[in-house]
Design a protein around this motif. Structure first.
Motif, PDB file in Angstrom:
ATOM      1  N   HIS A  39      65.539  30.136  47.355  1.00  0.00           N
ATOM      2  CA  HIS A  39      66.780  30.603  46.752  1.00  0.00           C
ATOM      3  C   HIS A  39      66.456  31.502  45.556  1.00  0.00           C
ATOM      4  CE1 HIS A  39      68.269  27.240  49.146  1.00  0.00           C
ATOM      5  NE2 HIS A  39      69.481  27.777  49.035  1.00  0.00           N
ATOM      6  N   PRO A  73      67.087  32.369  53.338  1.00  0.00           N
ATOM      7  CA  PRO A  73      66.682  32.592  54.740  1.00  0.00           C
ATOM      8  C   PRO A  73      67.881  32.965  55.610  1.00  0.00           C
ATOM      9  CG  PRO A  73      65.782  30.534  53.881  1.00  0.00           C
ATOM     10  CD  PRO A  73      66.781  31.004  52.881  1.00  0.00           C
ATOM     11  N   LYS A  74      67.587  33.555  56.764  1.00  0.00           N
ATOM     12  CA  LYS A  74      68.648  33.973  57.696  1.00  0.00           C
ATOM     13  C   LYS A  74      69.115  32.786  58.532  1.00  0.00           C
ATOM     14  CE  LYS A  74      68.182  37.988  59.691  1.00  0.00           C
ATOM     15  NZ  LYS A  74      67.589  39.131  60.448  1.00  0.00           N
ATOM     16  N   ASP A  75      69.688  31.837  57.824  1.00  0.00           N
ATOM     17  CA  ASP A  75      70.196  30.616  58.444  1.00  0.00           C
ATOM     18  C   ASP A  75      71.643  30.449  57.983  1.00  0.00           C
ATOM     19  OD1 ASP A  75      69.847  27.793  59.651  1.00  0.00           O
ATOM     20  OD2 ASP A  75      70.505  27.407  57.587  1.00  0.00           O
ATOM     21  N   LEU A  76      72.574  30.341  58.917  1.00  0.00           N
ATOM     22  CA  LEU A  76      73.986  30.332  58.573  1.00  0.00           C
ATOM     23  C   LEU A  76      74.364  29.169  57.672  1.00  0.00           C
ATOM     24  CD1 LEU A  76      76.710  31.715  58.934  1.00  0.00           C
ATOM     25  CD2 LEU A  76      77.069  30.290  60.975  1.00  0.00           C
ATOM     26  N   ASP A  77      73.786  27.996  57.898  1.00  0.00           N
ATOM     27  CA  ASP A  77      74.106  26.843  57.059  1.00  0.00           C
ATOM     28  C   ASP A  77      73.644  27.068  55.619  1.00  0.00           C
ATOM     29  OD1 ASP A  77      75.261  25.555  59.182  1.00  0.00           O
ATOM     30  OD2 ASP A  77      73.468  24.374  59.695  1.00  0.00           O
ATOM     31  N   THR A  78      72.443  27.641  55.475  1.00  0.00           N
ATOM     32  CA  THR A  78      71.922  27.913  54.128  1.00  0.00           C
ATOM     33  C   THR A  78      72.767  28.965  53.429  1.00  0.00           C
ATOM     34  OG1 THR A  78      69.673  27.400  54.863  1.00  0.00           O
ATOM     35  CG2 THR A  78      69.899  28.625  52.803  1.00  0.00           C
ATOM     36  N   THR A 118      75.894  29.655  53.979  1.00  0.00           N
ATOM     37  CA  THR A 118      77.199  29.065  53.663  1.00  0.00           C
ATOM     38  C   THR A 118      77.116  28.162  52.440  1.00  0.00           C
ATOM     39  OG1 THR A 118      77.804  29.131  56.008  1.00  0.00           O
ATOM     40  CG2 THR A 118      79.080  27.670  54.580  1.00  0.00           C
ATOM     41  N   PHE A 137      71.402  39.843  64.009  1.00  0.00           N
ATOM     42  CA  PHE A 137      71.969  38.566  63.585  1.00  0.00           C
ATOM     43  C   PHE A 137      73.104  38.197  64.534  1.00  0.00           C
ATOM     44  CE2 PHE A 137      74.291  35.665  60.735  1.00  0.00           C
ATOM     45  CZ  PHE A 137      73.230  34.871  60.315  1.00  0.00           C
ATOM     46  N   GLU A 158      65.979  38.620  55.393  1.00  0.00           N
ATOM     47  CA  GLU A 158      66.632  37.631  54.565  1.00  0.00           C
ATOM     48  C   GLU A 158      68.099  37.982  54.410  1.00  0.00           C
ATOM     49  OE1 GLU A 158      63.802  39.296  52.138  1.00  0.00           O
ATOM     50  OE2 GLU A 158      65.104  40.847  52.938  1.00  0.00           O
TER      51      GLU A 158
END
Length: 425
Positions: free
Chosen positions: A29, A113-118, A120, A145, A185
Motif C-alpha cells: 500500500h 496490487p491489481k486485485d479488486l478486493d484490495t 475496494t 483488467f 498496479e
C-alpha cells in the motif's frame, strides 16, 4: 459510477493524512505521487524533449528528500516513488511537485496490487471519517483488467455505501475517490493539489528579470517561468545612499520564486551614484525614464555575459505615469534585446491576486527604500522624446557606464532548499 470534475484541492500533508491509514511508504500500500501533465502532451514529435526536461526539473525539486524513482506512464502521467520513505516524507515530495512548471495536478496515491478486493478495501478506507456525498471515478488504462471502468466504479461505490452510508452524487460530490488501473498496479486516491501548469522551466531558453522590491516584477518572473524560461534576476539598489533593506527583500523574493525553478541567481548592482550622475546632468522630468534606460542597458550587458536572450520587466500599461505607451517605446529603444512584459494588460488587482497566490505579496509589501524612490523628480515626463534621452546618454557615455555597473554586481544564490552561496561576479 463516475465523476465529472477534478478532485478537490488540498494541502499535501492533509492529503497524506486522508489517503488511508498511515503506513510506511513502501510495501503493498505504498504512498507515492502521481502527476498529471497538460500542455506537454500536445507537443507531438517534440514531446520527449519536454518530458526529459520535466524529469530533470522534478529531480532537482526533490533534492535533499532522499532517493526517488520516476516513471513516465503514457503521454500525460508521471509516477514518483520514494522507496523507504514515510507518508509524511512523500507528502513533502508532493508539496514540492506542485511548484514544478509543466505539472497540472498532483495526487498522493496508494499503489496497490491489481486485485479488486484490495482496491475496494483501500477505497473504502480512503473515505473513512468523511461526510457528505461522494462519487467514484475509475479509469482503466490497462484494458486487460477484467472489469470495465464503469463496473469498477459501481462495485467500489456499492462497498462505500455499505461501509459508510454516504449518499452518491455524480455531478457535484463533496468527496471523490479515484481509481486508475495501470499495467502492473492500481492507484487509489482522493484529493488533488493543483499544479502550476505551463511548460517545463528551461525549454524556452534563458532570460534576465529586472527585479525591484515591488509587487509586479516577481509576478512577471513567475509568468515567464511558466512559459518555460529559465530566469536570472537583476536588482538595482540605491546604495550607497540607501540601506540594504531592498537587497534583503530582493533576496527573499528570489528565494520564494526559486521554488518554481531551483538554482536561481540574483545579481545586485549598487545604482545610487549612477542616479546621482543622471540628476547632475540636468535630466529633470526625464530622470525616471533615463535611469530606466540605463538599467536596461546594464541588464543587456549582463544578459550578454549570462547567455540570456531577453529581458523581463513588470511593466503594466498606464499603471504609473512613467509607463505610458510613449515611454515604453522609449525604453525599447535603449536596448537590442527583446523586452518581455507579461503584465502589460493586467490591472493592479489582478497582479496582486497572482502575487498572493505565488507567495510573494507579503514580501513585496514590506517597507524599504529602493533606488526607484531615490532622487525622484516632482513631475515625471509621460511622453519622453527618444532624441532627448539619447543626447543625455551621449553626455554620460551611458554604454560605458552600463559596462562599469555590471562589474560592480554581486552574485547571490537564494535557494528555497536553504543552501545559498554568495559570490562576486
Amino acid at each position: 459510477m463516475a465523476v465529472m470534475s477534478e478532485p478537490e484541492a488540498v494541502d499535501g500533508r492533509e492529503a497524506a493524512e486522508a489517503a488511508v491509514p498511515v503506513r510506511s511508504a513502501s510495501g503493498p500500500h505504498e504512498l507515492c505521487v502521481l502527476m498529471k501533465l497538460g500542455e506537454i502532451v500536445l507537443k507531438g514529435s517534440n514531446r520527449r524533449l519536454f518530458e526529459r526536461r520535466l524529469h530533470n526539473n522534478i529531480r532537482a525539486a526533490a533534492r535533499g528528500l532522499g532517493e526517488i524513482k520516476l516513471t513516465q506512464r503514457g503521454a500525460g502521467v508521471i509516477i514518483v516513488r520514494m522507496p523507504g520513505g514515510s507518508d509524511l516524507e512523500v507528502a513533502e515530495l508532493a508539496e514540492r511537485m506542485r511548484n514544478v512548471m509543466g505539472v497540472v495536478w498532483v495526487h498522493l496515491v496508494r499503489r496497490v496490487p491489481k486485485d479488486l478486493d484490495t482496491v475496494t478495501a483501500t477505497a473504502v478506507a480512503a473515505l473513512a471519517d468523511r461526510t457528505g456525498t461522494f462519487a467514484v471515478k475509475a479509469r482503466r488504462r490497462d484494458k486487460r483488467f477484467p472489469l470495465t471502468s464503469s463496473e469498477i466504479a459501481r462495485h467500489v461505490g456499492s462497498a462505500v455505501v455499505a461501509a459508510h452510508g454516504l449518499p452518491v452524487d455524480l455531478k457535484r460530490p463533496a468527496n471523490t475517490v479515484a481509481i486508475e488501473v495501470d499495467k502492473d498496479e492500481v492507484f487509489v486516491f482522493t484529493d488533488g493539489i493543483p499544479g502550476q501548469g505551463g511548460l517545463p522551466v528551461g525549454m524556452s531558453g534563458r532570460a534576465l528579470v529586472l527585479l525591484s522590491g515591488g509587487i509586479d516584477s516577481p509576478v512577471a518572473a513567475h509568468r515567464m517561468m511558466r512559459r518555460g524560461l529559465k530566469v536570472d534576476y537583476l536588482h538595482f539598489s540605491g546604495m550607497p545612499f540607501t540601506g540594504p533593506e531592498s537587497i534583503y527583500k530582493a533576496y527573499s523574493l528570489v528565494r520564494q520564486l526559486d521554488r518554481f525553478q531551483v538554482g536561481s541567481r540574483l545579481f545586485v548592482v549598487p545604482f545610487g551614484k549612477a542616479q546621482q550622475q543622471l540628476k547632475s546632468s540636468g535630466v529633470e522630468r526625464l530622470q525616471i525614464v533615463a535611469q530606466r534606460r540605463l538599467m536596461l542597458k546594464t541588464a543587456e550587458a549582463l544578459a550578454d555575459d549570462l547567455g540570456a536572450e531577453a529581458l523581463i520587466t513588470g511593466d503594466a500599461l498606464g499603471q504609473v505615469s512613467s509607463q505610458t505607451m510613449t515611454n515604453l517605446t522609449a525604453l525599447d529603444d535603449a536596448v537590442d534585446l527583446p523586452i518581455l512584459r507579461p503584465l502589460i494588460g493586467m490591472d493592479k488587482t489582478e497582479i496582486m491576486d497572482q502575487a498572493r497566490r505565488i507567495g510573494t505579496l507579503t514580501i513585496s509589501e514590506l517597507p524599504d527604500e529602493d533606488c526607484c524612490t531615490l532622487l525622484t523628480p516632482r513631475q515625471v515626463e509621460t511622453a519622453a522624446k527618444i532624441p532627448d534621452l539619447r543626447q543625455i546618454e551621449k553626455r554620460l557615455d551611458a554604454e560605458e557606464l552600463a559596462e562599469h555597473l555590471v562589474t560592480t554586481a554581486q552574485l547571490h544564490r537564494p535557494s528555497f532548499l536553504g543552501d545559498s552561496a554568495p559570490a562576486t561576479v
